[in-house]
Design an enzyme around this catalytic site. Structure first.
Site, PDB file in Angstrom:
ATOM      1  N   LYS A 373       0.850  -1.193   0.000  1.00  0.00           N
ATOM      2  CA  LYS A 373       0.000   0.000   0.000  1.00  0.00           C
ATOM      3  C   LYS A 373       0.884   1.240   0.000  1.00  0.00           C
ATOM      4  CE  LYS A 373      -3.315   2.414   2.970  1.00  0.00           C
ATOM      5  NZ  LYS A 373      -4.005   2.376   4.274  1.00  0.00           N
ATOM      6  N   ASP A 378      -2.670  10.452   4.000  1.00  0.00           N
ATOM      7  CA  ASP A 378      -4.097  10.152   4.049  1.00  0.00           C
ATOM      8  C   ASP A 378      -4.822  11.171   4.921  1.00  0.00           C
ATOM      9  OD1 ASP A 378      -6.630   9.066   4.080  1.00  0.00           O
ATOM     10  OD2 ASP A 378      -6.127   7.558   5.586  1.00  0.00           O
ATOM     11  N   LYS A 385     -10.268  12.890   8.733  1.00  0.00           N
ATOM     12  CA  LYS A 385      -9.857  12.493  10.075  1.00  0.00           C
ATOM     13  C   LYS A 385      -9.949  13.714  10.986  1.00  0.00           C
ATOM     14  CE  LYS A 385      -6.520   9.280   8.100  1.00  0.00           C
ATOM     15  NZ  LYS A 385      -7.207   8.013   8.423  1.00  0.00           N
ATOM     16  N   ASP A 398       1.253   5.859   6.195  1.00  0.00           N
ATOM     17  CA  ASP A 398       0.274   5.019   5.522  1.00  0.00           C
ATOM     18  C   ASP A 398       0.831   4.401   4.244  1.00  0.00           C
ATOM     19  OD1 ASP A 398      -2.145   3.881   5.943  1.00  0.00           O
ATOM     20  OD2 ASP A 398      -3.314   5.431   4.964  1.00  0.00           O
ATOM     21  N   ASP A 458     -12.367   7.280   3.700  1.00  0.00           N
ATOM     22  CA  ASP A 458     -11.188   7.019   4.531  1.00  0.00           C
ATOM     23  C   ASP A 458     -10.822   5.539   4.547  1.00  0.00           C
ATOM     24  OD1 ASP A 458      -9.071   7.737   6.124  1.00  0.00           O
ATOM     25  OD2 ASP A 458     -10.202   7.632   7.994  1.00  0.00           O
ATOM     26  N   GLU A 460      -9.639   4.047   1.861  1.00  0.00           N
ATOM     27  CA  GLU A 460      -9.136   4.181   0.497  1.00  0.00           C
ATOM     28  C   GLU A 460      -8.006   3.224   0.169  1.00  0.00           C
ATOM     29  OE1 GLU A 460      -6.017   5.370   2.664  1.00  0.00           O
ATOM     30  OE2 GLU A 460      -8.085   5.972   3.011  1.00  0.00           O
ATOM     31  N   ARG A 462      -7.623   0.056   0.557  1.00  0.00           N
ATOM     32  CA  ARG A 462      -8.078  -1.167  -0.096  1.00  0.00           C
ATOM     33  C   ARG A 462      -8.507  -0.911  -1.539  1.00  0.00           C
ATOM     34  NH1 ARG A 462     -12.621  -2.077   4.338  1.00  0.00           N
ATOM     35  NH2 ARG A 462     -10.929  -1.107   5.509  1.00  0.00           N
TER      36      ARG A 462
END
Length: 605
Positions: A373, A378, A385, A398, A458, A460, A462
C-alpha cells in the site's frame, strides 16, 4: 484510514504522496470519473477527463544532484532522487551516513580480547551464584576472577539479574578491554527477536561509551548448535546496525556513531558465518532504507519521489532489475478506476510502480509478487480524520506497506537469490480533498470489472490495493503477499507489535511464518470468516468498501480477496500496528526482513 485508530478502528489507514512538478487535471466530475459506467456501456473513462504528464516508464534512472532522501555509505549513494526539488516549507533533508561496521567472527578467549567494549549476553540462569556470591557460569567466573570479584559484586549492588532489557557497563581494571558490559537476555535466549534486541542494547552501550572497537559473546554457547550460532550472529549483527543508526536527516544537527568494528566471539568462524554477517548487513541497510521512506514527511516523499526511489533501485541493480512507472493515463487505459478514484483529489498525480527482479542466469522455478500500500498521505478524504486520536499527523506512515516492499527489493538486489522472479508493485497516491475528489456514495470500477460503492473515503487503501492485486495476478505469478497499514481494527485486536495475517492457503501461511521466525518479526494468523461478507454488500454495486466496526480487519481482507485470482496463493498482512514505534516516534522498518526470508525460501539457494 477511516476515522482514526481510536474512533473508527474498523476501517482502513491510507496515505499518498505527491509531486510538485506535475499536476493531475480533471476538467469536471462526471459520473464516469472513476471509470464507472452503466452496464450497457464499456467501462472506459469519460470524455473531458484529462491527465497531465507524469513520470514515464523506464528501466533505469540517473541522479546527478543531491536528493532529498539520500544517504551515503562511504562515497556510494544508496538512496537518491533523480531530481532535487524544492518542497513545501523548503525542506531539504541532510545526507546521513549509514553505519559501516567491520564484522568479524573469531574463536579466541573473551578474557584476552583487546578493545574498547566487551559485551556479554546473559540469561537469568547465567547470573546464578553460589553460596559465596560467586558466579556458577564458567565465562562469568573467569571474567570475575580477572576483575578480582568486582563483577559479581557490582551485579549484586546494581540488582542486575539478566532480565531482558537490563544492561550494565563497567570500567574496571584487570581486563584487556577498557569496559565490560552485561546485557540481559531474559529467561531464555532462543528467539531471534531476543538476540536482535541484544544487538540493539549492545549498540546503545557502544554509543554511550563512544566505543570504537567492540566484541560480543554469550555467557553460554556450548549448548547452541552450529545452525543456531549462525542465526544468533545474524540477529545480533542486524540489531547492532539498526541500533546504531539514527535518522537525523530532518534535524539541524546529528551525531555520527564512532563504532567501527565488532568481533563475534564463540559463535563460530570461517566463510559460512562471514556470509551470514554480510547478509545481515545487506538486510539491515534495506531496513534503514524502508524506515527512512516512512519517516519522511509527505511534503518531501510524494508519489513521484517514491517512484524515483523505486527507479533508483532498478538502476543500482540493473543486472537483475527493471522498472516500469505507469502514469495516470496508462492506469486509465488499464481501467484502474478504483485506484484513480482515490488519487483524483490530489494536486500530486498518482504513480503506479512495478519493479521486476529476474536472476541474471539460470532458470526461474517460481514467480512471486509483493504488493505494498503506497498512500504517502491520508487526510481521510471527505470522511476527514478529525478529533483527538485521529492520528492525522502520522498519516505519512500510511505507505508503510510500500516501504516494506521497496526495502525488500533493495535487499534482494544485493543478495540476488537464484531461481525466483519477484514483482514489486505499489499503487502510489495521496488521499486528499478537493472538488475533483471521490465522494461518499460514488461508485468506482476496478480493473477486473467489479464495482465498488464508496461508503467511506477514509477506507481508500483497499481501493488502491484492489487494482494493484489485479495487476499482480496479470503478471503470471503463483503467490502474492500484500502488506498494508490497513485497519485500526487490527491494532485494537493485536496491539502495536504484531501484524495480522489473512490467507486461505495453509501452505503459504507455513512459509511466511517460517520466514517471520527467521527475521524475528511477529505475526498472528487471523480468520477469513466468509459469513462476514454479508456486511459488504451494496444495493447499487457489487460491494461497498467498508463493512462497519465489528470485524473490520476481517472484512477488509475479504474485500481484497475479491481482486485475487483463485488460482493464485495469496496472503494479506495488516501491519497498521508494528509500522510505527510510538515510544521512539519513528518507523520500524517492519516486514522487510520477513519478505526477504520468504523470497529466499522460494529460491534455489
Amino acid at each position: 484510514m477511516a476515522g482514526s485508530l481510536l474512533h473508527s478502528f474498523a476501517t482502513s489507514f491510507s496515505s499518498c504522496s505527491s509531486s510538485s512538478s506535475s499536476r493531475l487535471l480533471l476538467s469536471h466530475s462526471p459520473p464516469s470519473l472513476f471509470l464507472t459506467s452503466f452496464r450497457r456501456s464499456a467501462a472506459v473513462a469519460a470524455p473531458g477527463v484529462r491527465f497531465s504528464r507524469v513520470l514515464a516508464s523506464s528501466s533505469s534512472s540517473s541522479s546527478s544532484s543531491r536528493s532529498p532522501l539520500c544517504y551515503r555509505r562511504g562515497q556510494r549513494r544508496l538512496m537518491a532522487h533523480s531530481i532535487a526539488r524544492a518542497t513545501l516549507g523548503l525542506t531539504q533533508p541532510n545526507a546521513v551516513d549509514v553505519p559501516k561496521i567491520a564484522f568479524a567472527a573469531k574463536e579466541i578467549n573473551a578474557v584476552e580480547w583487546k578493545g574498547d567494549l566487551l559485551a556479554v549476553g546473559v540469561t537469568e540462569k547465567d547470573m546464578a551464584k553460589d553460596e559465596s556470591s560467586k558466579f556458577d557460569n564458567s565465562l562469568l567466573k573467569k571474567l570475575d576472577s580477572q576483575l578480582g570479584g568486582l563483577l559479581s559484586e557490582a551485579s549484586s549492588e546494581e540488582d542486575f539479574t539478566g532480565k531482558a532489557g537490563q544492561s550494565m557497563v563497567l570500567r574496571l581494571p584487570g581486563l584487556s578491554s577498557k569496559r565490560i558490559g552485561l546485557i540481559g537476555l531474559g529467561q531464555s535466549s532462543s528467539a531471534t527477536f531476543a538476540f536482535r534486541g541484544f544487538g540493539e542494547a549492545f549498540a546503545a552501550a557502544a554509543k554511550s561509551t563512544q566505543a570504537n572497537s567492540a566484541a560480543v559473546t554469550l555467557a553460554t554457547t556450548d549448548s547452541i548448535s552450529n545452525d543456531s550460532k549462525l542465526s544468533t550472529a545474524t540477529a545480533i549483527a542486524s540489531g547492532t546496525v539498526l541500533g546504531l543508526y539514527e535518522d537525523t536527516r530532518y534535524k539541524s544537527e546529528g551525531k555520527k556513531p564512532v563504532l567501527k568494528s565488532v568481533d563475534f566471539i564463540g559463535l563460530g568462524s570461517g566463510a559460512e558465518i562471514e556470509k551470514k554477517l554480510k547478509y545481515a548487513e545487506d538486510v539491515s541497510t534495506a531496513v534503514i532504507f524502508g524506515k527512512e521512506l516512512v519517516n519522511s514527511p509527505a511534503n518531501v516523499l510524494t508519489p513521484a519521489v517514491l517512484a524515483e526511489e523505486a527507479s533508483k533501485i532498478a538502476s543500482t541493480y540493473s543486472d537483475v532489475f527493471t522498472a516500469t512507472i505507469l502514469d495516470a493515463k496508462k492506469c486509465e487505459e488499464l481501467k484502474m478506476g478504483s485506484y484513480l478514484g482515490v488519487a483524483a483529489a490530489s494536486a500530486n498525480p498518482p504513480h503506479f510502480i512495478h519493479l521486476c527482479y529476474k536472476p541474471s542466469s539460470g532458470p526461474v522455478k517460481t514467480k512471486l509478487a509483493l504488493v505494498g500500500k503506497g498512500l504517502t498521505f491520508d487526510s481521510g478524504g471527505y470522511n476527514i480524520k478529525t478529533g483527538a486520536g485521529c492520528s492525522i499527523e502520522l498519516m505519512k506512515f500510511d505507505m508503510g506497506g510500500s516501504a516494506a516492499v521497496l526495502g525488500a527489493a533493495k535487499a534482494i538486489g544485493q543478495v540476488k537469490p537464484p531461481g525466483v522472479e519477484v514483482h514489486f508493485i505499489v499503487a502510489a497516491c495521496e488521499n486528499m480533498i478537493s472538488g475533483t475528489g471521490m465522494r461518499p456514495g460514488d461508485v468506482v470500477t476496478a480493473s477486473n470489472g467489479k464495482t465498488i460503492e464508496v461508503n467511506n473515503t477514509d477506507a481508500e487503501g483497499r481501493l488502491t490495493l484492489a487494482d494493484a492485486l489485479v495487476y499482480a495476478c496479470n503478471q503470471g505469478v503463483e503467490k502474492i503477499i500484500d502488506l498494508a497499514t490497513l485497519t485500526g481494527a487490527c491494532v485494537v485486536a493485536l496491539g502495536p507489535s504484531i501484524a495480522g495475517v489473512f490467507t486461505p492457503s495453509d501452505d503459504l501461511a507455513k512459509e511466511v511464518f517460517t520466514a517471520a521466525e527467521a527475521s524475528g518479526e511477529k505475526l498472528w494468523r487471523m480468520p477469513l470468516e466468509e459469513s462476514y461478507w454479508d456486511n459488504m454488500k451494496s444495493g447499487v454495486a457489487d460491494m461497498v468498501n467498508t463493512g462497519g466496526r465489528q470485524g473490520g480487519a476481517i472484512t477488509a481482507a475479504l474485500f481484497l480477496k475479491q481482486f485475487v485470482n483463485e488460482k493464485v496463493q495469496w496472503m494479506h498482512i495488516d501491519m497498521a500496528g508494528p509500522v510505527w514505534n510510538d515510544k521512539k516516534r519513528a518507523a520500524t522498518g517492519f516486514g522487510i526482513g520477513t519478505l526477504v526470508e520468504w523470497v529466499l525460501l522460494n529460491s534455489s539457494s
